[in-house]
Design a protein around this motif. Sequence first.
Motif, PDB file in Angstrom:
ATOM      1  N   SER A 220       0.825  -1.201   0.000  1.00 26.25           N
ATOM      2  CA  SER A 220       0.000   0.000   0.000  1.00 26.25           C
ATOM      3  C   SER A 220       0.854   1.244   0.000  1.00 26.25           C
ATOM      4  N   VAL A 221       0.430   2.233  -0.792  1.00 29.05           N
ATOM      5  CA  VAL A 221       1.127   3.500  -0.854  1.00 29.05           C
ATOM      6  C   VAL A 221       0.180   4.572  -0.360  1.00 29.05           C
ATOM      7  N   ALA A 222       0.653   5.376   0.583  1.00 26.90           N
ATOM      8  CA  ALA A 222      -0.204   6.408   1.166  1.00 26.90           C
ATOM      9  C   ALA A 222      -0.638   7.395   0.103  1.00 26.90           C
ATOM     10  N   GLN A 223      -1.891   7.835   0.183  1.00 28.71           N
ATOM     11  CA  GLN A 223      -2.413   8.833  -0.746  1.00 28.71           C
ATOM     12  C   GLN A 223      -1.576  10.093  -0.640  1.00 28.71           C
ATOM     13  N   GLY A 224      -1.130  10.628  -1.772  1.00 26.21           N
ATOM     14  CA  GLY A 224      -0.359  11.858  -1.768  1.00 26.21           C
ATOM     15  C   GLY A 224       1.127  11.624  -1.657  1.00 26.21           C
TER      16      GLY A 224
ATOM     17  N   ASP B  25      -4.215   2.012  -9.071  1.00 20.70           N
ATOM     18  CA  ASP B  25      -3.255   3.072  -9.431  1.00 20.70           C
ATOM     19  C   ASP B  25      -1.899   2.471  -9.787  1.00 20.70           C
ATOM     20  N   MET B  26      -1.897   1.616 -10.799  1.00 12.41           N
ATOM     21  CA  MET B  26      -0.703   0.881 -11.203  1.00 12.41           C
ATOM     22  C   MET B  26      -0.083   1.514 -12.448  1.00 12.41           C
ATOM     23  N   PHE B  27       1.208   1.863 -12.358  1.00 11.95           N
ATOM     24  CA  PHE B  27       1.929   2.486 -13.467  1.00 11.95           C
ATOM     25  C   PHE B  27       3.252   1.759 -13.683  1.00 11.95           C
TER      26      PHE B  27
ATOM     27  N   ARG C 225      -6.213   2.381 -13.593  1.00 12.18           N
ATOM     28  CA  ARG C 225      -6.744   2.777 -12.287  1.00 12.18           C
ATOM     29  C   ARG C 225      -6.944   1.556 -11.393  1.00 12.18           C
ATOM     30  N   THR C 226      -7.586   0.526 -11.950  1.00 16.55           N
ATOM     31  CA  THR C 226      -7.777  -0.729 -11.212  1.00 16.55           C
ATOM     32  C   THR C 226      -7.495  -1.892 -12.153  1.00 16.55           C
ATOM     33  N   ALA C 227      -7.014  -2.995 -11.612  1.00 13.15           N
ATOM     34  CA  ALA C 227      -6.679  -4.142 -12.447  1.00 13.15           C
ATOM     35  C   ALA C 227      -6.875  -5.450 -11.699  1.00 13.15           C
ATOM     36  N   LYS C 228      -7.231  -6.490 -12.458  1.00 16.63           N
ATOM     37  CA  LYS C 228      -7.235  -7.862 -11.961  1.00 16.63           C
ATOM     38  C   LYS C 228      -6.241  -8.635 -12.804  1.00 16.63           C
ATOM     39  N   ILE C 229      -5.323  -9.340 -12.169  1.00 18.01           N
ATOM     40  CA  ILE C 229      -4.216  -9.991 -12.875  1.00 18.01           C
ATOM     41  C   ILE C 229      -4.181 -11.470 -12.520  1.00 18.01           C
ATOM     42  N   ASP C 230      -4.297 -12.306 -13.555  1.00 14.62           N
ATOM     43  CA  ASP C 230      -4.177 -13.747 -13.357  1.00 14.62           C
ATOM     44  C   ASP C 230      -2.759 -14.191 -13.711  1.00 14.62           C
TER      45      ASP C 230
ATOM     46  N   ALA D 197       8.166   0.893 -11.556  1.00 16.73           N
ATOM     47  CA  ALA D 197       6.727   0.696 -11.409  1.00 16.73           C
ATOM     48  C   ALA D 197       6.282   1.339 -10.104  1.00 16.73           C
ATOM     49  N   SER D 198       5.047   1.814 -10.081  1.00 15.39           N
ATOM     50  CA  SER D 198       4.456   2.302  -8.842  1.00 15.39           C
ATOM     51  C   SER D 198       3.017   1.821  -8.778  1.00 15.39           C
ATOM     52  N   LEU D 199       2.594   1.413  -7.595  1.00 14.21           N
ATOM     53  CA  LEU D 199       1.245   0.903  -7.402  1.00 14.21           C
ATOM     54  C   LEU D 199       0.679   1.497  -6.121  1.00 14.21           C
ATOM     55  N   GLY D 200      -0.554   1.990  -6.216  1.00 16.19           N
ATOM     56  CA  GLY D 200      -1.210   2.454  -5.003  1.00 16.19           C
ATOM     57  C   GLY D 200      -1.434   1.301  -4.046  1.00 16.19           C
ATOM     58  N   SER D 201      -1.804   0.133  -4.591  1.00 15.84           N
ATOM     59  CA  SER D 201      -1.922  -1.075  -3.771  1.00 15.84           C
ATOM     60  C   SER D 201      -1.797  -2.298  -4.666  1.00 15.84           C
TER      61      SER D 201
END
Length: 230
Positions: free
Chosen positions: A53-57, A142-144, A105-110, A208-212
């Motif tokens: 988890s990455v803190a908002q902001g 929030d995956m980049f 913004r959101t993703a599901k990954i198998d 890479a950066s991910l909000g969660s």
Amino acid sequence: MLDPSPFNEVDGEFGRYSRTIAVRSGKMRRTRWKRFAAILAPSIAGAAVLTVSVAQGALAASFFISGETFKMAADSLTGSGMSVYGMVDVTRKGKLVPVTVTGVRTAKIDGLCLSVRFPIPVLGTYTLRLTGDHERPATARDMFFDISLLNAGEANLKNLDIGVAAGSLTSGEVSPGDRDSKFFDPNSVAMQSTTTTMRNLRVNSVAASLGSLDLPGARLSFTSGAHECF
């Protein structure tokens, strides 16, 4: 092609973004454009579930990349709010690395797999791999990924916009760490779609950066030899 204009000038302090990452115990989806090979240029058993988890902001501060490439593979990725635009990352030694930022913004990954090779003096090459439970998908927000190459055996993009200005993305978004960068050109060419599904995904990335990230059955291994995801 993405507009190279933001890559042409360098002045001031190098750097791009920094994220505060907390790892703790914790828990992605599907869609359908016809089969194609999409190329965008530019053993430790883990906990049953891994959440990053990455803190908002906290996404907008800055870090230098190592310059090393890591690999990400997935059987399928289904995401909402996709964005693609050009950026430049910077190594600690000041080397500029042009990349294509691809975000959802959101993703599901198998079948998620992340790997990086480490050359160790005397011992030779070792590989660090992070995988999850193949029976349960990972989910991310929030995956980049800052990529040099993306291949997909099949992709489906809905409500696709090509040629939108990077500063005017609405379906997808710009990584918070990029918006204030001198290398981000809000007038450069970008792409967005409301939803995307990619199958047999293979990505070479430098950052890479991910909000969660929720990864059921997480497994982290560090083994001798080259054992990358692909």
